[in-house]
Design an enzyme around this catalytic site. Structure first.
Site, PDB file in Angstrom:
ATOM      1  N   LYS A   1      63.330  68.745 -40.812  1.00 38.62           N
ATOM      2  CA  LYS A   1      63.947  69.149 -39.541  1.00 38.62           C
ATOM      3  C   LYS A   1      62.846  69.601 -38.591  1.00 38.62           C
ATOM      4  O   LYS A   1      62.055  70.502 -38.912  1.00 38.62           O
ATOM      5  CB  LYS A   1      64.948  70.281 -39.783  1.00 38.62           C
ATOM      6  CG  LYS A   1      66.188  69.819 -40.557  1.00 38.62           C
ATOM      7  CD  LYS A   1      67.105  70.964 -40.888  1.00 38.62           C
ATOM      8  CE  LYS A   1      67.871  71.473 -39.689  1.00 38.62           C
ATOM      9  NZ  LYS A   1      68.803  72.573 -40.070  1.00 38.62           N
TER      10      LYS A   1
HETATM   11  O1  LIG Z   1      70.490  74.689 -38.389  1.00 43.37           O
HETATM   12  C1  LIG Z   1      71.353  75.061 -37.564  1.00 43.37           C
HETATM   13  C2  LIG Z   1      72.567  75.740 -37.988  1.00 43.37           C
HETATM   14  O2  LIG Z   1      73.375  74.850 -38.671  1.00 43.37           O
HETATM   15  C3  LIG Z   1      73.263  76.452 -36.867  1.00 43.37           C
HETATM   16  O3  LIG Z   1      74.428  77.027 -37.371  1.00 43.37           O
HETATM   17  P1  LIG Z   1      74.882  78.485 -36.851  1.00 43.37           P
HETATM   18  O4  LIG Z   1      75.113  78.401 -35.387  1.00 43.37           O
HETATM   19  O5  LIG Z   1      76.133  78.778 -37.635  1.00 43.37           O
HETATM   20  O6  LIG Z   1      73.748  79.430 -37.181  1.00 43.37           O
END
Ligand SMILES: O=C[C@H](O)COP(=O)(O)O
Length: 228
Positions: A86
């Site tokens: 990522k």
């Molecule tokens: O990697 C990114 C996450 O999936 C964001 O999720 P979240 O907004 O629940 O922290």
């Protein structure tokens, strides 16, 4: 639409994989921090549990492109093929993506809040682009609409990149994107369990069992009731 778990707690991952059809696991530095364990220790345990063919997504932490490339090589060296690196969709990230794609490293472009970030990441050769549905909603925009727009941009421009939607807070968000045919969604364990949490379903299944037991006796099932 592929379904991935957005978490790094091995017990939760095992539980969700036991019940649901899961294609892989995604993490980010905040998720790893919540596990309270050393990053590669927990990531190797996840890889060993999900197997070498499932997708594992792991984020770089370095701030500049050179550092991101080094992080990416370490991530793939430690966690093997089918590991998606990522990379944040910022200028240094785009520079890193272009270098990494040339070296056949799978990229998930992350931290996507706008369609233009996703378009540029796709042009860099990312396999996935990850818009943050709920975080976009919280900014006063429509996370589902933005995600659909990104999907359409990829299809209309013949870009092979798929959407990997992230940051969900409810089942409806997941359902809408599933209906639209996006590539993948990564979802926290509690939201996955909520996908089919419904009193009407539970009650219908309970009634079937009660009716059968009224006929054959308590605790009886198809496998253990006496034929005669
Ligand atoms: O990697 C990114 C996450 O999936 C964001 O999720 P979240 O907004 O629940 O922290």
């Amino acid at each position: 639409m592929k379904l991935l778990i957005d978490d790094a707690h091995i017990d939760l991952i095992k539980k969700i994989c036991d019940y649901y059809p899961v294609d892989g696991v995604t993490t980010n530095p905040s998720i790893l921090a919540k596990s309270g364990r050393q990053p590669f220790e927990v990531l190797k345990e996840i890889r060993s549990f999900i197997g070498k063919d499932a997708e594992l997504h792991v984020q770089v932490v370095a701030k500049d492109a050179e550092g991101m490339v080094e992080d990416a090589h370490r991530i793939v060296k430690e966690l093997g093929a089918n590991t998606y690196v990522k990379v944040p969709s910022v200028p240094e990230g785009f520079k890193a993506m272009k270098i990494l794609v040339k070296g056949n490293i799978n990229i998930t472009a992350t931290a996507i809040y706008t369609p233009m970030q996703a378009f540029l990441a796709a042009k860099c050769g990312a396999s996935y682009a990850a818009p943050y549905v709920n975080r976009i909603d919280n900014m006063g925009f429509n996370g589902i609409q933005v995600t659909k727009q990104i999907h359409d941009i990829f299809k209309n421009n013949n870009l092979k990149t798929e959407v990997l939607a992230a940051s969900f807070k409810n089942s409806q968000q997941v359902l809408e994107l599933c209906e639209y045919g996006i590539g993948a969604s990564t979802i926290a364990p509690d939201i996955i369990e909520g996908l089919v949490k419904n009193q009407a379903i539970t009650s219908a299944v309970d009634d079937f069992i009660k009716d059968f037991e009224a006929l054959t006796g308590e605790g009886k099932t198809m496998s253990n009731y006496d034929l005669y």
